[in-house]
Design a protein around this motif. Sequence first.
Motif, PDB file in Angstrom:
ATOM      1  N   ALA A 132      44.246  58.164  34.854  1.00 18.25           N
ATOM      2  CA  ALA A 132      43.905  57.641  33.534  1.00 18.25           C
ATOM      3  C   ALA A 132      42.636  56.802  33.575  1.00 18.25           C
ATOM      4  O   ALA A 132      41.775  56.916  32.687  1.00 18.25           O
ATOM      5  CB  ALA A 132      45.070  56.821  32.981  1.00 18.25           C
ATOM      6  N   ASN A 133      42.501  55.970  34.585  1.00 20.03           N
ATOM      7  CA  ASN A 133      41.311  55.127  34.680  1.00 20.03           C
ATOM      8  C   ASN A 133      40.065  55.954  34.948  1.00 20.03           C
ATOM      9  O   ASN A 133      38.978  55.653  34.440  1.00 20.03           O
ATOM     10  CB  ASN A 133      41.492  54.082  35.779  1.00 20.03           C
ATOM     11  N   ASP A 134      40.196  57.023  35.737  1.00 21.41           N
ATOM     12  CA  ASP A 134      39.061  57.897  36.000  1.00 21.41           C
ATOM     13  C   ASP A 134      38.584  58.571  34.714  1.00 21.41           C
ATOM     14  O   ASP A 134      37.382  58.594  34.422  1.00 21.41           O
ATOM     15  CB  ASP A 134      39.451  58.959  37.030  1.00 21.41           C
ATOM     16  N   LEU A 222      43.074  47.373  30.522  1.00 24.17           N
ATOM     17  CA  LEU A 222      42.410  47.965  29.357  1.00 24.17           C
ATOM     18  C   LEU A 222      42.601  47.165  28.070  1.00 24.17           C
ATOM     19  O   LEU A 222      42.113  47.580  27.013  1.00 24.17           O
ATOM     20  CB  LEU A 222      42.906  49.400  29.140  1.00 24.17           C
ATOM     21  N   LYS A 223      43.283  46.047  28.145  1.00 23.44           N
ATOM     22  CA  LYS A 223      43.459  45.212  26.960  1.00 23.44           C
ATOM     23  C   LYS A 223      42.099  44.806  26.396  1.00 23.44           C
ATOM     24  O   LYS A 223      41.215  44.363  27.106  1.00 23.44           O
ATOM     25  CB  LYS A 223      44.271  43.970  27.315  1.00 23.44           C
ATOM     26  N   GLY A 224      41.929  45.002  25.105  1.00 27.13           N
ATOM     27  CA  GLY A 224      40.663  44.693  24.454  1.00 27.13           C
ATOM     28  C   GLY A 224      39.630  45.811  24.538  1.00 27.13           C
ATOM     29  O   GLY A 224      38.542  45.693  23.966  1.00 27.13           O
ATOM     30  N   LYS A 225      39.976  46.909  25.222  1.00 25.39           N
ATOM     31  CA  LYS A 225      39.029  48.005  25.399  1.00 25.39           C
ATOM     32  C   LYS A 225      39.498  49.301  24.760  1.00 25.39           C
ATOM     33  O   LYS A 225      38.724  50.259  24.686  1.00 25.39           O
ATOM     34  CB  LYS A 225      38.779  48.246  26.894  1.00 25.39           C
ATOM     35  N   VAL A 226      40.765  49.367  24.326  1.00 25.05           N
ATOM     36  CA  VAL A 226      41.319  50.611  23.810  1.00 25.05           C
ATOM     37  C   VAL A 226      42.214  50.308  22.610  1.00 25.05           C
ATOM     38  O   VAL A 226      42.860  49.254  22.559  1.00 25.05           O
ATOM     39  CB  VAL A 226      42.106  51.356  24.916  1.00 25.05           C
ATOM     40  N   VAL A 337      45.484  44.389  44.825  1.00 27.37           N
ATOM     41  CA  VAL A 337      44.742  45.627  44.593  1.00 27.37           C
ATOM     42  C   VAL A 337      45.504  46.455  43.563  1.00 27.37           C
ATOM     43  O   VAL A 337      46.675  46.783  43.752  1.00 27.37           O
ATOM     44  CB  VAL A 337      44.569  46.430  45.893  1.00 27.37           C
ATOM     45  N   ARG A 338      44.838  46.784  42.477  1.00 34.67           N
ATOM     46  CA  ARG A 338      45.450  47.585  41.419  1.00 34.67           C
ATOM     47  C   ARG A 338      45.242  49.074  41.706  1.00 34.67           C
ATOM     48  O   ARG A 338      44.270  49.458  42.344  1.00 34.67           O
ATOM     49  CB  ARG A 338      44.826  47.246  40.063  1.00 34.67           C
ATOM     50  N   GLN A 339      46.142  49.898  41.190  1.00 32.32           N
ATOM     51  CA  GLN A 339      45.985  51.336  41.364  1.00 32.32           C
ATOM     52  C   GLN A 339      44.695  51.830  40.713  1.00 32.32           C
ATOM     53  O   GLN A 339      44.026  52.720  41.242  1.00 32.32           O
ATOM     54  CB  GLN A 339      47.192  52.070  40.775  1.00 32.32           C
ATOM     55  N   GLU A 340      44.342  51.243  39.580  1.00 41.86           N
ATOM     56  CA  GLU A 340      43.130  51.686  38.892  1.00 41.86           C
ATOM     57  C   GLU A 340      41.851  51.254  39.605  1.00 41.86           C
ATOM     58  O   GLU A 340      40.746  51.658  39.198  1.00 41.86           O
ATOM     59  CB  GLU A 340      43.125  51.212  37.437  1.00 41.86           C
ATOM     60  N   ASP A 341      41.971  50.472  40.676  1.00 45.27           N
ATOM     61  CA  ASP A 341      40.815  50.142  41.509  1.00 45.27           C
ATOM     62  C   ASP A 341      40.487  51.270  42.490  1.00 45.27           C
ATOM     63  O   ASP A 341      39.459  51.233  43.169  1.00 45.27           O
ATOM     64  CB  ASP A 341      41.076  48.858  42.311  1.00 45.27           C
ATOM     65  N   ILE A 342      41.376  52.263  42.574  1.00 47.64           N
ATOM     66  CA  ILE A 342      41.224  53.354  43.532  1.00 47.64           C
ATOM     67  C   ILE A 342      40.534  54.534  42.847  1.00 47.64           C
ATOM     68  O   ILE A 342      40.961  54.984  41.785  1.00 47.64           O
ATOM     69  CB  ILE A 342      42.597  53.780  44.088  1.00 47.64           C
ATOM     70  N   ALA A 343      39.475  55.038  43.444  1.00 46.91           N
ATOM     71  CA  ALA A 343      38.724  56.149  42.857  1.00 46.91           C
ATOM     72  C   ALA A 343      39.502  57.452  43.011  1.00 46.91           C
ATOM     73  O   ALA A 343      40.030  57.752  44.092  1.00 46.91           O
ATOM     74  CB  ALA A 343      37.361  56.276  43.530  1.00 46.91           C
ATOM     75  N   LEU A 344      39.582  58.234  41.933  1.00 45.53           N
ATOM     76  CA  LEU A 344      40.325  59.489  41.963  1.00 45.53           C
ATOM     77  C   LEU A 344      39.758  60.453  43.003  1.00 45.53           C
ATOM     78  O   LEU A 344      40.519  61.072  43.764  1.00 45.53           O
ATOM     79  CB  LEU A 344      40.307  60.143  40.577  1.00 45.53           C
ATOM     80  N   ASP A 345      38.444  60.602  43.057  1.00 50.48           N
ATOM     81  CA  ASP A 345      37.842  61.529  44.013  1.00 50.48           C
ATOM     82  C   ASP A 345      38.184  61.156  45.448  1.00 50.48           C
ATOM     83  O   ASP A 345      38.485  62.026  46.273  1.00 50.48           O
ATOM     84  CB  ASP A 345      36.321  61.570  43.839  1.00 50.48           C
ATOM     85  N   ALA A 346      38.142  59.855  45.750  1.00 47.83           N
ATOM     86  CA  ALA A 346      38.469  59.398  47.103  1.00 47.83           C
ATOM     87  C   ALA A 346      39.947  59.633  47.411  1.00 47.83           C
ATOM     88  O   ALA A 346      40.303  60.019  48.532  1.00 47.83           O
ATOM     89  CB  ALA A 346      38.121  57.920  47.251  1.00 47.83           C
ATOM     90  N   PHE A 347      40.801  59.410  46.419  1.00 48.63           N
ATOM     91  CA  PHE A 347      42.234  59.639  46.611  1.00 48.63           C
ATOM     92  C   PHE A 347      42.503  61.115  46.900  1.00 48.63           C
ATOM     93  O   PHE A 347      43.228  61.459  47.836  1.00 48.63           O
ATOM     94  CB  PHE A 347      43.001  59.188  45.371  1.00 48.63           C
ATOM     95  N   LEU A 348      41.925  62.022  46.094  1.00 45.08           N
ATOM     96  CA  LEU A 348      42.175  63.448  46.263  1.00 45.08           C
ATOM     97  C   LEU A 348      41.558  63.989  47.548  1.00 45.08           C
ATOM     98  O   LEU A 348      42.021  65.007  48.088  1.00 45.08           O
ATOM     99  CB  LEU A 348      41.631  64.221  45.060  1.00 45.08           C
ATOM    100  N   ALA A 349      40.525  63.319  48.062  1.00 49.02           N
ATOM    101  CA  ALA A 349      39.896  63.748  49.312  1.00 49.02           C
ATOM    102  C   ALA A 349      40.690  63.297  50.529  1.00 49.02           C
ATOM    103  O   ALA A 349      40.498  63.842  51.630  1.00 49.02           O
ATOM    104  CB  ALA A 349      38.468  63.203  49.393  1.00 49.02           C
TER     105      ALA A 349
END
Length: 367
Positions: A132-134, A222-226, A337-349
């Motif tokens: 979602a964050n990506d 995402l509070k205040g951003k969506v 460390v939040r899950q949304e701090d983790i880059a999707l591309d790096a996770f999938l790699a």
Amino acid sequence: MKKIVIVGAGKIGSTIAEMLADTGDYHVTLVDRSAAQLGSAELPASVATLELDIEAPGVLEAALAGKFAVLSAAPFHLTTRIAEAAASADVHYLDLTEDVVSTRRVKELARSGKSAFIPQCGLAPGFISIVANDLASRFDTLESVRMRVGALPQYPSNALNYNLTWSTDGVINEYCEPCEAIVEGELVEVPPLEEREEFSLDGVTYEAFNTSGGLGTLAETLKGKVRTLNYRTIRYPGHAAIMKALLNDLGLRHRRDVLKDIFESALPATLQDVVIVFVTVSGRKNGRLLQETYANKIYSRRVGQTVRSAIQITTASGICAVLDMLAGGSLPATGFVRQEDIALDAFLANRFGRAYAQHEMVTRLAS
């Protein structure tokens, strides 16, 4: 080799232990208070086991001395006990919890801890937040983020259209506790099992409804951003109505031990399951209103010498990938460390994250 302790020798904990041990990069000790549970776990010979009542004072802290990290695959009510022991022993901490209150305590411990505290490393919360964050990062401004996840039997055969594929305590907890959401830009709590919707994917009709904990820390991020942010669990149609009757009309939300006994006595487990991940984000980019959608189905398969369910594979792969990234130095070694701090591309790699990438089906729709 990094020395790792895993607490909880259930289906998820044993899958994590097998995945990590098979790499040869981790020395794994699997901890549980039940000798029978440890004895029945399907484990490689290289995995050490330790019978331990972690609620006894000091025993877990002693077991963690000199270790790199502790991973919690225990029931959600033990989360804070394990996190506090990690803080005391100065070891890294990772968990799979969807429990909101427990995660708040983990965040408190991280403020003064000397190691990394990374909660919610499973499927939802966990991978769903990374996705979602990506998607959200691709927009100039956001309108809505809608997250849907389900772990379902491939061949439902009862009125609930459900088999036990996950922690019974965890399922009941997410059906009973208030759910965070952002509605018209405001962070609010909404009731579980409500706001039911139906949708179709690959010709199959599903329902989705509010459950607790799936957003993880993303609501705060995402509070205040969506304008709209919500998380709903996917089931086959008819499930929510029966659960509402059990929990509300029969009052079993106040007798969770009874409901757990009913579930575990009447609902068979299955390895023939499917995990569905469905995230839709809309917003504006270069002045245009656009929508992007991520859809993925993951099925059960063999892991090492053992056939594992889809929920075992996705949950265990999530926490193993995050641990691997931490061990490799690509995640902060201290603090929360939040899950949304983790880059999707790096996770999938990552070698564990590829469990998702192998079945990835991404559809991007513009409107």
